[in-house]
Scaffold this motif. Structure first.
Motif, PDB file in Angstrom:
ATOM      1  N   HIS A 150       0.822  -1.220   0.000  1.00  0.00           N
ATOM      2  CA  HIS A 150       0.000   0.000   0.000  1.00  0.00           C
ATOM      3  C   HIS A 150       0.855   1.269   0.000  1.00  0.00           C
ATOM      4  O   HIS A 150       1.984   1.268   0.470  1.00  0.00           O
ATOM      5  CB  HIS A 150      -0.924   0.011   1.226  1.00  0.00           C
ATOM      6  CG  HIS A 150      -1.866  -1.145   1.236  1.00  0.00           C
ATOM      7  ND1 HIS A 150      -1.607  -2.300   1.932  1.00  0.00           N
ATOM      8  CD2 HIS A 150      -3.033  -1.338   0.600  1.00  0.00           C
ATOM      9  CE1 HIS A 150      -2.597  -3.149   1.738  1.00  0.00           C
ATOM     10  NE2 HIS A 150      -3.476  -2.592   0.931  1.00  0.00           N
ATOM     11  N   GLY A 153       5.757  -2.927  -2.122  1.00  0.00           N
ATOM     12  CA  GLY A 153       5.879  -4.215  -2.820  1.00  0.00           C
ATOM     13  C   GLY A 153       5.384  -5.347  -1.939  1.00  0.00           C
ATOM     14  O   GLY A 153       4.979  -5.136  -0.794  1.00  0.00           O
ATOM     15  N   PRO A 156      -4.257 -10.396   8.662  1.00  0.00           N
ATOM     16  CA  PRO A 156      -5.227 -11.482   8.465  1.00  0.00           C
ATOM     17  C   PRO A 156      -5.110 -12.082   7.059  1.00  0.00           C
ATOM     18  O   PRO A 156      -4.425 -11.523   6.206  1.00  0.00           O
ATOM     19  CB  PRO A 156      -6.579 -10.767   8.640  1.00  0.00           C
ATOM     20  CG  PRO A 156      -6.300  -9.340   8.326  1.00  0.00           C
ATOM     21  CD  PRO A 156      -4.875  -9.069   8.681  1.00  0.00           C
ATOM     22  N   PHE A 215     -12.939 -12.485   7.668  1.00  0.00           N
ATOM     23  CA  PHE A 215     -11.929 -13.078   6.791  1.00  0.00           C
ATOM     24  C   PHE A 215     -12.092 -14.583   6.718  1.00  0.00           C
ATOM     25  O   PHE A 215     -12.696 -15.199   7.603  1.00  0.00           O
ATOM     26  CB  PHE A 215     -10.528 -12.777   7.347  1.00  0.00           C
ATOM     27  CG  PHE A 215     -10.246 -11.307   7.394  1.00  0.00           C
ATOM     28  CD1 PHE A 215      -9.807 -10.637   6.266  1.00  0.00           C
ATOM     29  CD2 PHE A 215     -10.453 -10.588   8.567  1.00  0.00           C
ATOM     30  CE1 PHE A 215      -9.579  -9.280   6.297  1.00  0.00           C
ATOM     31  CE2 PHE A 215     -10.226  -9.222   8.611  1.00  0.00           C
ATOM     32  CZ  PHE A 215      -9.783  -8.568   7.473  1.00  0.00           C
TER      33      PHE A 215
HETATM   34  C1  LIG Z   1     -12.870  -3.567  11.324  1.00  0.00           C
HETATM   35  C2  LIG Z   1     -11.835  -3.984  12.317  1.00  0.00           C
HETATM   36  C3  LIG Z   1     -11.727  -3.340  13.528  1.00  0.00           C
HETATM   37  C4  LIG Z   1     -10.760  -3.712  14.441  1.00  0.00           C
HETATM   38  N1  LIG Z   1     -10.693  -3.046  15.615  1.00  0.00           N
HETATM   39  C5  LIG Z   1      -9.755  -3.385  16.509  1.00  0.00           C
HETATM   40  C6  LIG Z   1      -9.655  -2.670  17.725  1.00  0.00           C
HETATM   41  O1  LIG Z   1     -10.443  -1.785  18.039  1.00  0.00           O
HETATM   42  N2  LIG Z   1      -8.653  -3.026  18.582  1.00  0.00           N
HETATM   43  C7  LIG Z   1      -7.773  -4.022  18.295  1.00  0.00           C
HETATM   44  O2  LIG Z   1      -6.888  -4.285  19.099  1.00  0.00           O
HETATM   45  N3  LIG Z   1      -7.869  -4.721  17.167  1.00  0.00           N
HETATM   46  C8  LIG Z   1      -8.818  -4.425  16.246  1.00  0.00           C
HETATM   47  N4  LIG Z   1      -8.904  -5.128  15.087  1.00  0.00           N
HETATM   48  C9  LIG Z   1      -8.007  -6.274  14.870  1.00  0.00           C
HETATM   49  C10 LIG Z   1      -6.577  -5.882  14.401  1.00  0.00           C
HETATM   50  O3  LIG Z   1      -6.000  -4.940  15.244  1.00  0.00           O
HETATM   51  C11 LIG Z   1      -6.562  -5.330  13.004  1.00  0.00           C
HETATM   52  O4  LIG Z   1      -7.049  -6.319  12.118  1.00  0.00           O
HETATM   53  C12 LIG Z   1      -5.168  -4.888  12.577  1.00  0.00           C
HETATM   54  O5  LIG Z   1      -5.286  -4.259  11.309  1.00  0.00           O
HETATM   55  C13 LIG Z   1      -4.177  -6.030  12.484  1.00  0.00           C
HETATM   56  O6  LIG Z   1      -2.936  -5.483  12.154  1.00  0.00           O
HETATM   57  P1  LIG Z   1      -1.922  -6.257  11.218  1.00  0.00           P
HETATM   58  O7  LIG Z   1      -0.741  -5.387  11.026  1.00  0.00           O
HETATM   59  O8  LIG Z   1      -1.729  -7.627  11.734  1.00  0.00           O
HETATM   60  O9  LIG Z   1      -2.713  -6.422   9.837  1.00  0.00           O
HETATM   61  P2  LIG Z   1      -2.996  -5.285   8.730  1.00  0.00           P
HETATM   62  O10 LIG Z   1      -3.294  -4.000   9.379  1.00  0.00           O
HETATM   63  O11 LIG Z   1      -3.979  -5.890   7.791  1.00  0.00           O
HETATM   64  O12 LIG Z   1      -1.594  -5.140   7.989  1.00  0.00           O
HETATM   65  C14 LIG Z   1      -0.976  -6.205   7.311  1.00  0.00           C
HETATM   66  C15 LIG Z   1      -0.238  -5.620   6.125  1.00  0.00           C
HETATM   67  O13 LIG Z   1       0.606  -6.630   5.574  1.00  0.00           O
HETATM   68  C16 LIG Z   1       0.531  -6.543   4.167  1.00  0.00           C
HETATM   69  N5  LIG Z   1       0.961  -7.815   3.568  1.00  0.00           N
HETATM   70  C17 LIG Z   1       0.307  -9.010   3.582  1.00  0.00           C
HETATM   71  N6  LIG Z   1       1.023  -9.924   2.882  1.00  0.00           N
HETATM   72  C18 LIG Z   1       2.137  -9.287   2.433  1.00  0.00           C
HETATM   73  C19 LIG Z   1       3.261  -9.691   1.629  1.00  0.00           C
HETATM   74  N7  LIG Z   1       3.361 -10.942   1.129  1.00  0.00           N
HETATM   75  N8  LIG Z   1       4.222  -8.772   1.351  1.00  0.00           N
HETATM   76  C20 LIG Z   1       4.129  -7.500   1.850  1.00  0.00           C
HETATM   77  N9  LIG Z   1       3.090  -7.070   2.607  1.00  0.00           N
HETATM   78  C21 LIG Z   1       2.107  -7.951   2.882  1.00  0.00           C
HETATM   79  C22 LIG Z   1      -0.945  -6.218   3.920  1.00  0.00           C
HETATM   80  O14 LIG Z   1      -1.154  -5.726   2.624  1.00  0.00           O
HETATM   81  C23 LIG Z   1      -1.197  -5.180   5.014  1.00  0.00           C
HETATM   82  O15 LIG Z   1      -0.882  -3.881   4.590  1.00  0.00           O
HETATM   83  C24 LIG Z   1      -9.862  -4.785  14.154  1.00  0.00           C
HETATM   84  C25 LIG Z   1      -9.992  -5.456  12.948  1.00  0.00           C
HETATM   85  C26 LIG Z   1     -10.955  -5.069  12.023  1.00  0.00           C
HETATM   86  C27 LIG Z   1     -11.056  -5.817  10.719  1.00  0.00           C
END
Ligand SMILES: Cc1cc2nc3c(=O)[nH]c(=O)nc-3n(C[C@H](O)[C@H](O)[C@H](O)COP(=O)(O)OP(=O)(O)OC[C@H]3O[C@@H](n4cnc5c(N)ncnc54)[C@H](O)[C@@H]3O)c2cc1C
Length: 393
Positions: A37, A118, A150, A319
């Motif tokens: 992104h 990337g 996720p 998901f």
């Molecule tokens: C609607 C919603 C509300 C939520 N509210 C809360 C809340 O209030 N409090 C809380 O604690 N949690 C909350 N969550 C849960 C959690 O905190 C979030 O899902 C959070 O975005 C997870 O962070 P993350 O970095 O693991 O995933 P993400 O924020 O999805 O980031 C992962 C990143 O990795 C990238 N990626 C994936 N595969 C690759 C690859 N092969 N190469 C390079 N990049 C890659 C993706 O494109 C993305 O940008 C919520 C979830 C949702 C869906």
């Protein structure tokens, strides 16, 4: 060669890059965050906005800055926008506050500069570290941290897929289009799925559409968090850490998580909307969807005993239940000979290492960090493990 290559620049990857550079002494020139992104937290932001979330479920001490009280201090400062709010005993931040604080942290710590746009496609070992084959070319790093979030696939129930194939207007809340955009006062909307995202979406539709129906498979139920706060500390994590069986750890996670539950604030808003008949709630599963003559969708439930007509159906079913990472992560595990539990998740050392120099956080680290691994608080648990292991420099 980089010292750290973080794969994924969402909530976890951005926070952990901040921790690496500003708390654990990593040299910023030798840290990179790879993410498809244009901006940090983009995936999180689009999901939160698509479901019209107003407040976070997590407390005000969970955010992307290193210092736990940073967001609470920011909320009281002049820099905070006027619509930034904290709610309740645990000071849950409004989405507006969380986003404004995140932007301020990213700017102050120049976290954008750590990013490379990337996606990781393949990971190989090389002398002294890893060679990451990415859509941006090759990157070399001594250590790699997987923060991929996720699963990329969304949960589309079989009935919804079938209806979509027949041309029905069904969108997923976390899909590319915003299914709640431009709701008109004459529209009848069906929101399907339980939990916070569904509740936010249903409440939003109830304010803008002609009528809103919310269909859940199980009765509405309350819980302040999606797992008990004891899972963020030794109360539950020490017994979990002593459990040797990955199968029993997975069982403990499943028992601890309360998917589909609503915190008090949302329960209250839903009750009000139901009482004022702005929202209707239906309990049921596997609806039959057909296109009616007037272009609307006819939805039948419970063996034809109920029939409703809608203009759009919004899926808030979350998901795919599969392990994140899909085929490319299977290939990494195979090629590097990495241990995997029967549920498909990585078996990690307490340092979060899958193998020497390859670290994992977020949902993918559930078998080590427990049911809160995927939440913002889980990113703090990951940082504590990295700090304790003394791996940063
Ligand atoms: C609607 C919603 C509300 C939520 N509210 C809360 C809340 O209030 N409090 C809380 O604690 N949690 C909350 N969550 C849960 C959690 O905190 C979030 O899902 C959070 O975005 C997870 O962070 P993350 O970095 O693991 O995933 P993400 O924020 O999805 O980031 C992962 C990143 O990795 C990238 N990626 C994936 N595969 C690759 C690859 N092969 N190469 C390079 N990049 C890659 C993706 O494109 C993305 O940008 C919520 C979830 C949702 C869906």
């Amino acid at each position: 060669m980089l010292d750290w290559l973080v794969i994924g620049g969402g909530v976890h990857g951005t926070y952990l890059s901040n921790v690496l550079v500003n708390a654990l002494g990593a040299e910023r020139e030798r840290v990179r965050v790879l993410d498809p992104h244009a901006e940090p937290l983009a995936a999180w932001r689009s999901r939160a906005r698509n479901c019209a979330m107003d407040f976070l479920r997590s407390p005000g001490v969970h955010h992307i800055d290193v210092e736990p009280f940073s967001l609470l201090r920011y909320a009281r400062s002049e820099a905070a926008p006027p619509t930034a709010e904290l709610w309740g005993r645990y000071q849950h931040p409004s989405l507006c506050l969380f986003e404004a604080h995140s932007r301020a942290v990213i700017e102050r710590s120049r976290l954008e500069q750590l990013r490379t746009r990337g996606e990781l496609r393949r990971l190989r070992t090389t002398t002294g570290g890893y060679r990451a084959e990415t859509t941006h070319g090759e990157l070399y790093a001594r250590r790699v941290l997987l923060a991929i979030g996720p699963p990329a696939q969304l949960e589309w129930p079989v009935w919804a897929r079938a209806a979509r194939e027949q041309g029905a207007s069904i969108e997923h809340l976390f899909g590319e289009r915003d299914p709640l955009a431009n709701l008109a006062a004459h529209e009848h909307v069906l929101v399907v799925g339980s939990g916070c995202s569904a509740a936010h979406a249903a409440l939003h539709a109830s304010r803008h559409a002609g009528s809103t129906t919310w269909l859940t498979r199980t009765p509405l139920r309350g819980a302040e968090y999606d797992s008990e706060p004891g899972w963020l500390g030794p109360k539950h994590l020490s017994a979990f850490g002593h459990e040797r069986s990955a199968v029993r750890r997975r069982d403990a996670i499943t028992r601890a998580r309360q998917p589909g539950s609503l915190p008090e604030r949302l329960q209250h808003a839903v009750k009000l909307a139901l009482r004022h008949e702005r929202l209707q709630h239906l309990l049921g599963d596997d609806p039959r969807v057909e296109r009616a003559e007037n272009g609307r969708l006819r939805v039948r439930l419970h063996e034809h005993t109920l029939e409703h007509r809608f203009d759009r159906i919004v899926l808030a079913t979350g998901f795919s239940r599969a392990r994140p990472g899909g085929a490319w992560l299977n290939a990494v595990a195979d090629e590097l000979g990495l241990p995997v539990a029967p549920c498909g998740y990585p078996l990690l050392a307490p340092t979060l290492e899958w193998t020497r120099g390859l670290f994992v956080c977020g949902q993918l680290a559930e078998l080590e960090l427990g049911p809160t691994a995927r939440n913002i608080g889980g990113a703090r648990l990951a940082a504590e493990r990295l700090e304790r292991a003394g791996v940063a420099a």
